[in-house]
Design a protein around this motif. Structure first.
Motif, PDB file in Angstrom:
ATOM      1  N   ASP A  24       0.823  -1.213   0.000  1.00 55.33           N
ATOM      2  CA  ASP A  24       0.000   0.000   0.000  1.00 55.33           C
ATOM      3  C   ASP A  24       0.854   1.258   0.000  1.00 55.33           C
ATOM      4  O   ASP A  24       0.526   2.251  -0.660  1.00 55.33           O
ATOM      5  N   VAL A  25       1.960   1.243   0.736  1.00 55.19           N
ATOM      6  CA  VAL A  25       2.850   2.405   0.764  1.00 55.19           C
ATOM      7  C   VAL A  25       3.424   2.679  -0.617  1.00 55.19           C
ATOM      8  O   VAL A  25       3.430   3.825  -1.096  1.00 55.19           O
ATOM      9  N   ALA A  26       3.910   1.640  -1.283  1.00 57.10           N
ATOM     10  CA  ALA A  26       4.499   1.816  -2.615  1.00 57.10           C
ATOM     11  C   ALA A  26       3.465   2.334  -3.606  1.00 57.10           C
ATOM     12  O   ALA A  26       3.748   3.225  -4.422  1.00 57.10           O
ATOM     13  N   GLU A  27       2.259   1.788  -3.550  1.00 53.83           N
ATOM     14  CA  GLU A  27       1.205   2.217  -4.467  1.00 53.83           C
ATOM     15  C   GLU A  27       0.863   3.691  -4.264  1.00 53.83           C
ATOM     16  O   GLU A  27       0.692   4.447  -5.226  1.00 53.83           O
ATOM     17  N   SER A  28       0.767   4.106  -3.006  1.00 56.94           N
ATOM     18  CA  SER A  28       0.442   5.497  -2.723  1.00 56.94           C
ATOM     19  C   SER A  28       1.555   6.443  -3.172  1.00 56.94           C
ATOM     20  O   SER A  28       1.303   7.441  -3.859  1.00 56.94           O
ATOM     21  N   LEU A  29       2.790   6.136  -2.800  1.00 60.11           N
ATOM     22  CA  LEU A  29       3.895   7.038  -3.105  1.00 60.11           C
ATOM     23  C   LEU A  29       4.176   7.135  -4.599  1.00 60.11           C
ATOM     24  O   LEU A  29       4.689   8.153  -5.069  1.00 60.11           O
TER      25      LEU A  29
END
Length: 348
Positions: A24-29
């Motif tokens: 989720d972090v990678a997708e958001s950033l």
């Protein structure tokens, strides 16, 4: 704009939780930064997305550019106990989250409690057991503890998170079984009385534009007859749920936020942390701190921050921008834990 290296997985018992957070972090950033997701397997090898080759930590860290920012979405073990942070500091690599020194304190419930006491925050009475002495005669130690126990007791490893290895026990037999499990996970185990009170958490964070601040509180709701928020409640649909934001009388909310900021200052928090308390008839009591809380979109900490007015995407972007502005940190020479793996690169 800084490239962000998102690390997830790792060798700890929280491997799967970390992978979910990292995705989720990678997708958001990726909507605002160039992102390189890296999965660390349970053997400690690093895997780049789309590359069918495993690398060591050194292979990757040695090739980072000066403006890169590492986002270690790693829960437990070397990724959260200060080991990775020390390596990044040694190389002058910018990263999101607490320093190596703060991570070392935060990973130990005992060290956190000692820091909190220095900061004036009440903590849970704790008996400390060490594996070496316990294993010399487990029956004798367990029986001696049972004779003076005020049941029920909480048994928990000193290090670790996600409630892994934590048990509520009410008899000698249960105590023996719980100690056996806990000592498989950690050489130091804590025994605490079951605290009768509300389980509450407060997030603290500082992004690109502000100093450390505290969120409102959450409140744990458990199924009838259950006494502690477990791994299954958090991740396996066992019936517990979190009220976010929870409604507290103004004086209690003030005490919770003040205690959270005091603990954060005592530990040395930078970037983000979630701090867990009990609210009892006597007041606010610290339970523990998590210096890299779960970061799925629907995780506890992001929901607290969102309820305080900062969205998930804004939270992560602010953390990265804050890290990107920091100068390379100086390594703490007191670190005595294991260094990075030096095994050769292996092909898939």
């Amino acid at each position: 704009m800084s490239r962000v290296i998102v690390l997830s997985g790792g060798e700890s018992t929280e491997h799967q939780v970390s992978l979910a957070s990292g995705a989720d972090v990678a997708e958001s950033l990726a909507t605002q930064h160039p992102v390189m997701p890296i999965r660390i397997d349970r053997a400690g090898m690093w895997w780049m997305e789309g590359v069918n080759t495993a690398f060591t930590a050194s292979d990757i860290l040695d090739e980072l550019e000066p403006d890169d920012v590492v986002f270690p979405v790693l829960h437990g073990g070397w990724g959260e106990n200060g080991g990775l942070q020390h390596e990044l500091e040694t190389r002058g690599i910018r990263y999101v989250g607490c320093s190596a020194a703060a991570c070392r304190v935060g990973m130990s419930k005992l060290a956190t409690a000692r820091a909190a006491v220095r900061g004036g925050v009440p903590t849970i009475p704790t008996r400390v057991l060490r594996r070496s002495s316990y294993l010399a005669d487990p029956d004798l130690h367990a029986a001696a503890l049972a004779r003076v126990a005020d049941w029920p007791l909480i048994v928990k490893p000193d290090a670790g998170g996600s409630s892994v290895g934590v048990a509520v026990v009410s008899s000698l037999r249960e105590l023996r079984a719980a100690l056996d499990v806990a000592f498989e996970l950690d050489p130091v185990v804590l025994l605490q009385p079951l605290i009768r009170g509300a389980e509450v958490s407060v997030g603290v964070w500082n992004g690109s534009e502000h100093a450390l601040r505290a969120t409102g509180g959450s409140l744990v709701h458990l199924p009838e007859g259950e006494t502690a928020f477990s791994y299954d409640h958090k991740y396996s649909g066992a019936g517990g749920w979190l009220e976010i934001p929870a409604t507290f009388p103004a004086p209690i909310l003030h005490d919770l936020q003040a205690a959270a900021l005091s603990v954060a200052e005592a530990v040395g928090v930078a970037g983000l942390a979630r701090i867990d308390f009990f609210v009892t008839a006597e007041g606010v009591v610290l339970n523990e701190i998590n210096t890299m809380p779960g970061l799925r979109r629907e995780s506890h900490f992001p929901r607290l921050v969102s309820a305080a007015g900062t969205s998930y995407d804004e939270l992560l972007d602010g953390l990265v921008r804050r890290a990107a502005r920091a100068s390379g940190r100086s390594a703490d020479d007191r670190w005595t834990g294991p260094g990075i793996r030096t095994a050769r690169t292996i092909g898939a």
